[in-house]
Write a protein that holds these residues in place. Structure first.
Motif, PDB file in Angstrom:
ATOM      1  N   SER A  22     -12.321   6.817 -45.453  1.00 32.04           N
ATOM      2  CA  SER A  22     -12.614   7.845 -45.682  1.00 32.04           C
ATOM      3  C   SER A  22     -14.576   8.510 -45.298  1.00 32.04           C
ATOM      4  O   SER A  22     -14.380   8.108 -45.857  1.00 32.04           O
ATOM      5  N   LYS A  23     -14.609   8.806 -44.178  1.00 35.34           N
ATOM      6  CA  LYS A  23     -16.181  10.414 -44.147  1.00 35.34           C
ATOM      7  C   LYS A  23     -16.101  10.922 -45.701  1.00 35.34           C
ATOM      8  O   LYS A  23     -17.197  11.227 -45.333  1.00 35.34           O
ATOM      9  N   ASP A  24     -15.620  10.985 -46.441  1.00 38.47           N
ATOM     10  CA  ASP A  24     -15.350  12.280 -47.349  1.00 38.47           C
ATOM     11  C   ASP A  24     -15.711  11.399 -48.771  1.00 38.47           C
ATOM     12  O   ASP A  24     -15.900  11.960 -49.489  1.00 38.47           O
ATOM     13  N   GLU A  25     -15.966   9.711 -48.893  1.00 41.80           N
ATOM     14  CA  GLU A  25     -15.269   8.933 -49.951  1.00 41.80           C
ATOM     15  C   GLU A  25     -16.712   8.864 -50.501  1.00 41.80           C
ATOM     16  O   GLU A  25     -17.959   8.458 -49.135  1.00 41.80           O
ATOM     17  N   PRO A  26     -17.125   9.495 -51.820  1.00 35.03           N
ATOM     18  CA  PRO A  26     -18.570   9.868 -52.134  1.00 35.03           C
ATOM     19  C   PRO A  26     -18.637   8.752 -51.418  1.00 35.03           C
ATOM     20  O   PRO A  26     -18.702   7.731 -52.020  1.00 35.03           O
ATOM     21  N   PRO A  27     -20.388   8.130 -51.602  1.00 48.54           N
ATOM     22  CA  PRO A  27     -21.044   6.685 -51.526  1.00 48.54           C
ATOM     23  C   PRO A  27     -21.266   6.759 -53.326  1.00 48.54           C
ATOM     24  O   PRO A  27     -22.208   7.586 -53.703  1.00 48.54           O
ATOM     25  N   VAL A  28     -21.575   5.495 -53.673  1.00 43.05           N
ATOM     26  CA  VAL A  28     -21.625   4.651 -54.550  1.00 43.05           C
ATOM     27  C   VAL A  28     -23.190   4.574 -54.752  1.00 43.05           C
ATOM     28  O   VAL A  28     -23.971   4.393 -55.907  1.00 43.05           O
ATOM     29  N   LEU A  29     -23.626   4.283 -53.304  1.00 40.53           N
ATOM     30  CA  LEU A  29     -25.341   3.743 -53.697  1.00 40.53           C
ATOM     31  C   LEU A  29     -26.038   4.368 -52.286  1.00 40.53           C
ATOM     32  O   LEU A  29     -25.314   4.522 -51.603  1.00 40.53           O
ATOM     33  N   THR A  30     -27.357   4.523 -52.262  1.00 38.77           N
ATOM     34  CA  THR A  30     -27.869   5.457 -51.446  1.00 38.77           C
ATOM     35  C   THR A  30     -29.286   4.215 -51.036  1.00 38.77           C
ATOM     36  O   THR A  30     -29.884   4.091 -51.790  1.00 38.77           O
ATOM     37  N   ALA A 150     -15.053   5.683 -40.294  1.00 38.19           N
ATOM     38  CA  ALA A 150     -14.663   6.246 -38.464  1.00 38.19           C
ATOM     39  C   ALA A 150     -14.996   7.911 -38.579  1.00 38.19           C
ATOM     40  O   ALA A 150     -15.050   8.287 -39.577  1.00 38.19           O
ATOM     41  N   ALA A 151     -15.294   8.110 -37.230  1.00 38.13           N
ATOM     42  CA  ALA A 151     -15.803  10.161 -37.571  1.00 38.13           C
ATOM     43  C   ALA A 151     -14.247  10.588 -38.284  1.00 38.13           C
ATOM     44  O   ALA A 151     -14.615  12.086 -38.428  1.00 38.13           O
ATOM     45  N   VAL A 152     -13.208  10.297 -37.678  1.00 37.43           N
ATOM     46  CA  VAL A 152     -11.747  11.083 -37.851  1.00 37.43           C
ATOM     47  C   VAL A 152     -11.868  11.480 -39.282  1.00 37.43           C
ATOM     48  O   VAL A 152     -11.997  10.416 -40.594  1.00 37.43           O
ATOM     49  N   ASP A 163     -12.123   0.022 -34.811  1.00 36.76           N
ATOM     50  CA  ASP A 163     -13.747  -0.865 -33.777  1.00 36.76           C
ATOM     51  C   ASP A 163     -14.773  -0.073 -35.284  1.00 36.76           C
ATOM     52  O   ASP A 163     -15.859  -0.988 -34.613  1.00 36.76           O
ATOM     53  N   VAL A 164     -14.668   0.519 -35.982  1.00 38.98           N
ATOM     54  CA  VAL A 164     -15.817   0.688 -37.068  1.00 38.98           C
ATOM     55  C   VAL A 164     -15.352  -0.925 -38.051  1.00 38.98           C
ATOM     56  O   VAL A 164     -16.271  -0.970 -38.583  1.00 38.98           O
ATOM     57  N   GLY A 165     -14.783  -1.837 -37.286  1.00 37.09           N
ATOM     58  CA  GLY A 165     -15.057  -2.714 -38.589  1.00 37.09           C
ATOM     59  C   GLY A 165     -13.769  -3.075 -39.076  1.00 37.09           C
ATOM     60  O   GLY A 165     -12.302  -3.077 -39.215  1.00 37.09           O
ATOM     61  N   GLN A 184     -20.119   5.604 -36.541  1.00 34.23           N
ATOM     62  CA  GLN A 184     -20.310   7.062 -36.494  1.00 34.23           C
ATOM     63  C   GLN A 184     -19.518   8.409 -37.105  1.00 34.23           C
ATOM     64  O   GLN A 184     -19.840   9.952 -36.551  1.00 34.23           O
ATOM     65  N   THR A 185     -20.097   7.881 -37.853  1.00 30.55           N
ATOM     66  CA  THR A 185     -20.697   8.774 -39.205  1.00 30.55           C
ATOM     67  C   THR A 185     -21.934   8.502 -40.125  1.00 30.55           C
ATOM     68  O   THR A 185     -22.526   8.066 -39.664  1.00 30.55           O
TER      69      THR A 185
END
Length: 327
Positions: A22-30, A150-152, A163-165, A184-185
């Motif tokens: 999900s593109k809304d999954e918060p990152p654990v690392l930047t 993904a972008a969706v 397509d994004v692995g 894509q995001t």
């Protein structure tokens, strides 16, 4: 301070996992482009199968918990239209793994309705997993899953590749390979998991030698790579020093059918017949061996019928007798 000296190595732990893309999954690392990340991952069962498990664990196996991925990692300056370059620097496996036939899963699911489980001891020093006293499999670790968000909008299973692995299960993505994924995001949001100690091209029974893994990956943002719209990868040259066994050639079996999937099934079915007839294996053992060591390939796809081959390297067998019809 130069760019190289500014790059750093950071870590993602086993607790930093998720079960949906999900593109809304918060990152654990930047991180920044050029940084290296180590990932500690558990196996594709998500800890449901352990080193001391027996066949009863398959009866209670929850597929909804399978294939966890670790991350996501946000990469600064990664934008849609870019490609994320992932250099696979190092892959360290555990000293054990598992392979299973799970009812309802796998290329020949209708032929193998019963559960089977094999727990492997992985000899990292010698570089082998012992199948039985006459067959050993060279260890060739890789991550089954590496992907981006993904972008969706929405939440999507980690089991199918896209397509994004994602869960590509490509045995060529081993240490020394460089993978490129389309962004894509914003931030790309990379996650990985599903460590494999060895696998054939096709993973036909549905599992490889599944194992926990520590992966070390370096990330670089490649700007304006709109032509990268699916996973691309480049392998490192293989030298004789990287081969754990002397090459003895390969034995290949062909499947022919107008339908590509049916031709593939026939290639695997015929391989199983050969292994049972000449190597003294049960059908379930032959199916699992084909999954961890057999390679599928399209021989041709233009003459009305498709020709699919499955090949196994002959150096995994102790015996010198590899004829289809031994005397």
């Amino acid at each position: 301070m130069g760019l190289a000296s500014a790059c750093k190595t950071v870590h993602v732990g086993r607790h930093q996992k998720h079960l949906k893309w999900s593109k809304d999954e918060p990152p654990v690392l930047t991180i920044s482009s050029g940084d290296t990340v180590t990932f500690d991952t558990i196996d594709g069962s998500n800890g449901q199968i352990m080193e001391d498990s027996d066949i009863s664990v398959i009866d209670s196996f929850d597929l909804e918990l399978a294939d966890p991925v670790f991350g996501p990692v946000f990469i600064r300056d990664a934008e849609p239209g870019d490609a994320l370059k992932i250099e696979i620097l190092d892959l360290q496996i555990a000293n054990w793994g598992w392979t299973a036939i799970m009812p309802g899963f796998g290329l020949l699911a209708e032929e193998f309705p019963d559960a089977h489980l094999k727990i492997w001891k992985l000899d990292r020093e010698s570089g082998f997993a012992q199948f039985n006293d006459k067959i050993r499999i060279p260890l060739r670790p890789f991550l089954g899953t590496m992907g981006l968000a993904a972008a969706v909008k929405g939440e999507f299973s980690t089991i199918p590749p896209t397509d994004v692995g994602g869960n590509m299960d490509c045995r060529e993505l081993t240490a020394g390979t460089t993978l490129y994924l389309p962004v894509q995001t914003p931030g790309a949001l990379f996650s990985c998991g599903d460590g494999h100690a060895a696998q054939g091209h096709g993973e036909v029974c549905g599992t490889a030698i599944e194992t926990p893994m520590r992966a070390t990956l370096r990330f670089t943002v490649c700007k304006d790579c709109s032509w990268v719209t699916s996973p691309h990868f480049q392998t490192a040259p293989r030298t004789t020093e990287t081969l754990s066994l002397a090459d003895k050639g390969r034995y290949s079996v062909m499947g022919i059918d107008a339908d590509l999937l049916e031709a593939t099934k026939k290639a695997v079915q015929n391989t199983i017949k050969w292994l049972v007839a000449t190597k003294g294996l049960t059908r379930a053992e032959a199916y699992m061996l084909a999954s961890v060591a057999g390679d599928l390939q399209i021989a041709e796809a233009v003459d009305l019928n498709n020709a699919i081959t499955m090949s196994l390297p002959l150096n995994i067998f102790d015996s010198e007798a590899n004829d289809v019809c031994p005397p």
